[in-house]
Motif scaffolding. Structure first.
Motif, PDB file in Angstrom:
ATOM      1  N   PHE A 244       0.831  -1.211   0.000  1.00  0.00           N
ATOM      2  CA  PHE A 244       0.000   0.000   0.000  1.00  0.00           C
ATOM      3  C   PHE A 244       0.860   1.253   0.000  1.00  0.00           C
ATOM      4  CE2 PHE A 244      -2.137   3.266   2.663  1.00  0.00           C
ATOM      5  CZ  PHE A 244      -3.173   3.589   1.811  1.00  0.00           C
ATOM      6  N   LEU A 245       1.893   1.300   0.850  1.00  0.00           N
ATOM      7  CA  LEU A 245       2.758   2.475   0.902  1.00  0.00           C
ATOM      8  C   LEU A 245       3.575   2.616  -0.379  1.00  0.00           C
ATOM      9  CD1 LEU A 245       4.048   2.405   4.600  1.00  0.00           C
ATOM     10  CD2 LEU A 245       2.473   4.057   3.567  1.00  0.00           C
ATOM     11  N   GLN A 246       4.042   1.512  -0.912  1.00  0.00           N
ATOM     12  CA  GLN A 246       4.783   1.569  -2.178  1.00  0.00           C
ATOM     13  C   GLN A 246       3.897   2.149  -3.282  1.00  0.00           C
ATOM     14  OE1 GLN A 246       7.908   1.046  -2.751  1.00  0.00           O
ATOM     15  NE2 GLN A 246       8.696  -0.330  -1.174  1.00  0.00           N
ATOM     16  N   HIS A 247       2.669   1.705  -3.321  1.00  0.00           N
ATOM     17  CA  HIS A 247       1.726   2.183  -4.332  1.00  0.00           C
ATOM     18  C   HIS A 247       1.460   3.675  -4.160  1.00  0.00           C
ATOM     19  CE1 HIS A 247      -2.542   2.698  -5.827  1.00  0.00           C
ATOM     20  NE2 HIS A 247      -1.914   2.286  -6.898  1.00  0.00           N
ATOM     21  N   GLN A 248       1.239   4.105  -2.933  1.00  0.00           N
ATOM     22  CA  GLN A 248       0.959   5.520  -2.679  1.00  0.00           C
ATOM     23  C   GLN A 248       2.169   6.399  -2.993  1.00  0.00           C
ATOM     24  OE1 GLN A 248      -1.929   7.012  -1.923  1.00  0.00           O
ATOM     25  NE2 GLN A 248      -2.956   5.027  -2.090  1.00  0.00           N
ATOM     26  N   LEU A 249       3.355   5.906  -2.672  1.00  0.00           N
ATOM     27  CA  LEU A 249       4.565   6.659  -3.020  1.00  0.00           C
ATOM     28  C   LEU A 249       4.691   6.754  -4.535  1.00  0.00           C
ATOM     29  CD1 LEU A 249       7.209   8.074  -2.275  1.00  0.00           C
ATOM     30  CD2 LEU A 249       8.305   5.802  -2.230  1.00  0.00           C
ATOM     31  N   GLY A 250       4.398   5.654  -5.241  1.00  0.00           N
ATOM     32  CA  GLY A 250       4.454   5.688  -6.695  1.00  0.00           C
ATOM     33  C   GLY A 250       3.500   6.710  -7.291  1.00  0.00           C
ATOM     34  N   LEU A 251       2.284   6.766  -6.770  1.00  0.00           N
ATOM     35  CA  LEU A 251       1.311   7.752  -7.259  1.00  0.00           C
ATOM     36  C   LEU A 251       1.782   9.171  -6.967  1.00  0.00           C
ATOM     37  CD1 LEU A 251      -2.099   6.092  -6.244  1.00  0.00           C
ATOM     38  CD2 LEU A 251      -0.940   6.054  -8.470  1.00  0.00           C
ATOM     39  N   TRP A 252       2.372   9.364  -5.797  1.00  0.00           N
ATOM     40  CA  TRP A 252       2.872  10.701  -5.444  1.00  0.00           C
ATOM     41  C   TRP A 252       3.999  11.099  -6.400  1.00  0.00           C
ATOM     42  CZ3 TRP A 252       7.310  13.196  -4.179  1.00  0.00           C
ATOM     43  CH2 TRP A 252       7.193  14.460  -3.590  1.00  0.00           C
TER      44      TRP A 252
END
Length: 347
Positions: A244-252
């Motif tokens: 989840f955090l990896q995905h959110q960092l990627g979107l950011w």
């Protein structure tokens, strides 16, 4: 007693004994047919897996009037994958159901079935519903619509949101209420109040990943991108295995024009949770955004292999195959879609 009469009475007694014995030994009545339950389970499984005929069996179950509310609500969770006039008619009818769970599920189904302008027109009247939970749920669904999509319901929506905020503010010790309050304040651009609310959440649940991401979003909206990135990076340092955090960092990173680093984070999210459709879908979109068409197609193809019911991914892959001139692949995907739902508007 005459002999004939005695024989007659004995014969009657034997008949009565035999009849009574047969009655007591009769087989137990068959239980209520398990066919309906099996039919429901099978239909739900077919719809979830995108099997041929999925829309038909899903609609058949929605025609039933004997389903418990929890089961009917589960059917509505699958319905947005199978849009049609008939699907919309089912959901619209249950907007006025007696059960709150079913009504909320129908609201969510309509949000997934129709485009924003129609969504506002269909759900807007519920902003005046006598039941508070229905008003609030509708407001959450309509929150992200543009004013032009809300039309005459823009004012009623704001009135419901104001009331909703007042209700949430009265629950300062509720993590769920404060998280929702932060979301509403962030949407309205009141970042100071949003920050206060999300810090109340983190004070009670320091490891809440949703709250950490919301904090980063608030910081970013306040013009503090470095602080937002540090918030996400610090959380990842503590939980490097969080997809989840990896995905959110990627979107950011994508939002800030750092595509190469974004792809690393998005790819890592997919590696950590390969079955998560949203992660793989976003990776495909990011790859397409930097003209990596074939890898994007491969990601969507794998997504559909794992989740054939994902209509959003199917339509996007059809578009990508068209772009590369692979019309035979387009025909295959359309044929599968027609098997699932011959009334799909995309056909």
């Amino acid at each position: 007693m005459p002999k004939a009469l005695r024989y007659l009475l004995i014969g009657l007694a034997v008949v009565i004994v035999v009849a009574a014995t047969a009655w007591w030994r009769r087989p137990a009545p068959a239980p209520a047919p398990a066919l309906a339950q099996h039919s429901y389970t099978t239909a739900l499984e077919q719809a979830h897996n995108g099997a041929p005929g999925a829309a038909r069996v899903l609609y058949q179950q929605l025609q039933r009037s004997d389903l418990p509310p929890e089961r009917r609500a589960r059917l509505y969770a699958e319905l947005p994958h199978y849009p049609s006039p008939r699907a919309l008619a089912f959901a619209r009818a249950d907007l006025g159901a007696d059960n709150l769970l079913v009504r909320n599920a129908a609201i969510d189904a309509i949000a997934g079935l129709v485009a924003p302008p129609q969504r506002g027109a269909l759900l807007g009247p519920l902003l005046d519903d006598p039941i508070q939970d229905i008003r609030y749920h509708t407001a959450r669904v309509l929150l992200e619509l543009a004013p032009q999509d809300l039309g005459v319901f823009a004012g009623p929506l704001q009135a419901v949101l104001d009331d909703y905020v007042n209700t949430l503010e009265s629950e300062p010790d509720s993590v769920e209420a404060q998280a929702e309050l932060a979301r509403l304040y962030r949407h309205d651009g009141d970042y100071r109040q949003a920050s206060l609310a999300i810090h109340r959440v983190l004070a009670q649940t320091p490891g809440d990943l949703d709250a950490i991401v919301t904090l980063a979003q608030i910081q970013d909206a306040q013009g503090q991108p470095d602080q937002a990135r540090n918030t996400l990076a610090d959380a990842l340092n503590r939980q490097p295995g969080s997809a989840f955090l990896q995905h959110q960092l990627g979107l950011w990173l994508l939002a800030h024009g750092q595509e190469e680093y974004a792809l690393l984070a998005l790819t890592r999210a997919v590696e950590l949770e390969p079955q998560h459709s949203d992660y793989r879908y976003d990776l495909a979109v990011a790859l397409h955004g930097i003209n990596q068409l074939q890898p994007a197609q491969q990601q969507l193809d794998e997504l559909l292999r794992r989740d054939p019911a994902d209509r959003r991914a199917r339509l996007l892959l059809i578009d990508y195959w068209k772009q590369s001139g692979q019309l035979q692949n387009v025909q295959v995907l359309l044929a599968e879609l027609e098997q699932q739902n011959p009334d799909d508007p995309a056909l």
